[in-house]
Each structure stands twice: as structure tokens, then as C-alpha cells.
Design a protein around this motif. Structure first.
Motif, short mmCIF file in Angstrom:
data_model
loop_
_atom_site.label_atom_id
_atom_site.label_comp_id
_atom_site.label_asym_id
_atom_site.label_seq_id
_atom_site.Cartn_x
_atom_site.Cartn_y
_atom_site.Cartn_z
N THR A 134 41.70 39.76 68.38
CA THR A 134 42.18 39.19 69.64
C THR A 134 42.58 37.73 69.46
OG1 THR A 134 40.76 40.69 70.89
CG2 THR A 134 41.53 38.73 72.04
N ASN A 135 41.91 37.04 68.53
CA ASN A 135 42.14 35.60 68.32
C ASN A 135 42.66 35.31 66.91
OD1 ASN A 135 40.96 34.52 70.90
ND2 ASN A 135 39.24 35.73 70.13
N VAL A 136 43.51 36.19 66.39
CA VAL A 136 43.95 36.11 65.00
C VAL A 136 44.74 34.83 64.70
CG1 VAL A 136 46.13 37.39 65.24
CG2 VAL A 136 44.79 37.56 63.12
N ASP A 137 45.27 34.17 65.71
CA ASP A 137 46.02 32.92 65.50
C ASP A 137 45.13 31.69 65.51
OD1 ASP A 137 48.46 34.27 65.34
OD2 ASP A 137 48.75 34.22 67.51
N ASP A 138 43.84 31.86 65.71
CA ASP A 138 42.90 30.74 65.83
C ASP A 138 42.26 30.43 64.47
OD1 ASP A 138 40.91 28.92 66.45
OD2 ASP A 138 39.87 30.23 67.87
N PRO A 139 42.54 29.26 63.90
CA PRO A 139 41.94 28.91 62.60
C PRO A 139 40.41 28.94 62.63
CG PRO A 139 43.68 27.36 63.15
CD PRO A 139 43.47 28.22 64.37
N ASP A 140 39.80 28.58 63.75
CA ASP A 140 38.33 28.62 63.85
C ASP A 140 37.81 30.04 63.70
OD1 ASP A 140 38.12 25.87 64.16
OD2 ASP A 140 38.16 25.99 66.35
N PRO B 115 52.66 39.44 66.07
CA PRO B 115 52.15 40.76 66.45
C PRO B 115 50.83 40.66 67.22
CG PRO B 115 52.37 40.55 64.04
CD PRO B 115 52.70 39.24 64.64
N ALA B 116 50.59 41.66 68.03
CA ALA B 116 49.28 41.83 68.67
C ALA B 116 48.55 42.89 67.86
CB ALA B 116 49.46 42.28 70.11
N TYR B 117 47.27 42.64 67.57
CA TYR B 117 46.51 43.54 66.71
C TYR B 117 45.40 44.24 67.47
CZ TYR B 117 48.76 41.01 62.89
OH TYR B 117 49.67 40.46 62.05
N SER B 118 45.15 45.47 67.09
CA SER B 118 44.00 46.23 67.57
C SER B 118 43.58 47.16 66.45
CB SER B 118 44.35 47.00 68.85
OG SER B 118 45.40 47.91 68.61
N PHE B 119 42.56 47.97 66.70
CA PHE B 119 42.10 48.88 65.66
C PHE B 119 41.62 50.18 66.28
CE2 PHE B 119 38.39 46.47 66.95
CZ PHE B 119 37.38 47.42 67.03
N THR C 212 35.64 50.29 57.56
CA THR C 212 36.98 50.84 57.35
C THR C 212 37.56 51.11 58.73
OG1 THR C 212 36.25 53.13 57.20
CG2 THR C 212 36.39 51.90 55.13
N PHE C 213 38.87 50.87 58.85
CA PHE C 213 39.52 51.10 60.14
C PHE C 213 41.03 51.13 59.95
CE2 PHE C 213 39.03 46.56 59.60
CZ PHE C 213 40.23 46.01 60.05
N ARG C 214 41.71 51.62 60.97
CA ARG C 214 43.16 51.55 60.99
C ARG C 214 43.55 50.38 61.86
NH1 ARG C 214 47.34 55.95 63.45
NH2 ARG C 214 46.28 55.28 65.33
N LEU C 215 44.28 49.45 61.28
CA LEU C 215 44.79 48.29 62.00
C LEU C 215 46.12 48.65 62.62
CD1 LEU C 215 44.52 45.17 62.56
CD2 LEU C 215 45.95 44.88 60.53
N ILE C 216 46.29 48.31 63.88
CA ILE C 216 47.53 48.57 64.60
C ILE C 216 48.17 47.23 64.92
CG2 ILE C 216 48.53 49.62 66.67
CD1 ILE C 216 45.78 51.25 66.81
N ALA C 217 49.38 47.02 64.41
CA ALA C 217 50.12 45.78 64.66
C ALA C 217 51.33 46.10 65.52
CB ALA C 217 50.56 45.17 63.33
N GLU C 218 51.38 45.51 66.70
CA GLU C 218 52.50 45.73 67.62
C GLU C 218 53.29 44.44 67.75
OE1 GLU C 218 50.91 49.22 70.50
OE2 GLU C 218 50.15 47.20 70.94
N SER C 219 54.56 44.50 67.29
CA SER C 219 55.42 43.31 67.29
C SER C 219 56.55 43.50 68.30
CB SER C 219 56.04 43.10 65.91
OG SER C 219 55.03 42.95 64.94
N PRO C 220 56.81 42.46 69.10
CA PRO C 220 57.94 42.55 70.03
C PRO C 220 59.25 42.65 69.25
CG PRO C 220 56.69 40.50 70.34
CD PRO C 220 56.10 41.20 69.18
N SER C 221 60.15 43.46 69.75
CA SER C 221 61.47 43.58 69.13
C SER C 221 62.52 43.74 70.22
CB SER C 221 61.51 44.77 68.17
OG SER C 221 61.47 45.98 68.89
#
Length: 158
Positions: free
Chosen positions: A44-50, A92-96, A111-120
């Protein structure tokens, strides 16, 4: 010599009791819930360096889907570079889904499937990755020490 043997036996018994006592305090269900929450918070916060600093161990070994291997320093440098970018494109917005967590004392495998949704221009492009992580609990916090991300084949089922 017999005195030394008795002392060593007593020391061994004490160490064993302490070890077994600490193992019995592990609640695998709680640890799984904590790791699931951590993964969700990270994505949810993948863009946050912290958040990256919180998740990755200092001695991380990360193998990316492009076939490159690096450590936390490269990820953190990339985070600092992206902060200074003035590009306004949404990432992208990520979920699993299909998460599996296995607890082994103070270590865990995910282990999980990562889902990346990118606007196009046509709406949303969705990509899938098969990810695996190995975590160690350090100073009360789960830290990823090994990470593997593999782009999922289009015809593959998870």
C-alpha cells in the motif's frame, strides 16, 4: 573431572530450558497475521522510503524479475532518486493473493502472487509476479533478508 561434567550438564540443561521456553512463546497464527499485515502495508505504501527501510534487512539479497541481484542499498538509492523525479505519471498499484506463510521460530517464508495494476490509455494494464520472501525477526520486527520476484508466465496458473 566429574565436577566439570556435572557443571556442563547443568549448563546444557539450563540452555535447553531457556531455548524451549522461548520457542513455546511463539504464536504462529499471530506471526502469520503480523507478516500478512506487514506485506499489505508495504504494498500500500510502496512509494514510501520509510516503508522500504522498515521492510528490508540491511543484509538483504534481492533478486528482481529482470534477473538482477542487489541489496538494500540499491533499493534505497532508487527510492531517493524517484523522490527527486518530477514526473507526474502514476506508478502501479500493488496487491497480492495466494499468500502462504510458513513460520520457523524467528524465521518465516512467504510466497504470494503480486498483482501490479498500471494506468494506461486503454484503462488498466495488469501484470502478475510470483514472489518469495524469507524473513527473520530481529529486535521484535520482521525483516526481509532474501527476496525473489519472477514475472509470471501468461499461461501459468499460480
Amino acid at each position: 573431572m566429574k565436577q566439570l561434567h556435572i557443571s556442563l550438564s547443568g549448563l546444557f540443561a539450563l540452555i535447553l530450558i531457556v531455548f524451549l521456553s522461548s520457542c513455546s512463546r511463539i504464536n504462529p497464527q499471530q506471526e502469520k497475521a503480523d507478516l500478512t499485515e506487514l506485506l499489505d502495508e508495504f504494498l500500500t505504501n510502496v512509494d514510501d522510503p520509510d516503508m522500504h527501510n522498515r521492510l528490508w534487512a540491511e543484509d538483504l539479497i534481492y533478486t528482481g524479475s529482470a534477473g538482477t541481484r542487489h541489496g538494500k542499498d540499491v533499493i534505497m538509492d532508487g527510492m531517493m532518486d524517484s523522490e527527486s523525479d518530477t514526473a507526474e505519471s502514476a506508478g502501479p498499484a500493488y496487491s497480492f493473493d495466494n499468500l502462504q506463510v510458513k513460520i520457523f521460530g524467528n524465521t518465516a517464508a512467504l510466497t504470494f502472487r503480486l498483482i501490479a495494476e498500471s494506468p494506461s490509455e486503454s484503462g488498466v494494464d495488469t501484470s502478475y509476479y510470483l514472489n518469495s520472501g524469507f524473513f527473520e525477526k530481529r529486535n521484535g520486527l520482521w525483516k526481509a533478508v532474501v527476496w525473489q520476484a519472477t514475472r509470471m508466465a501468461e499461461s501459468s496458473e499460480d
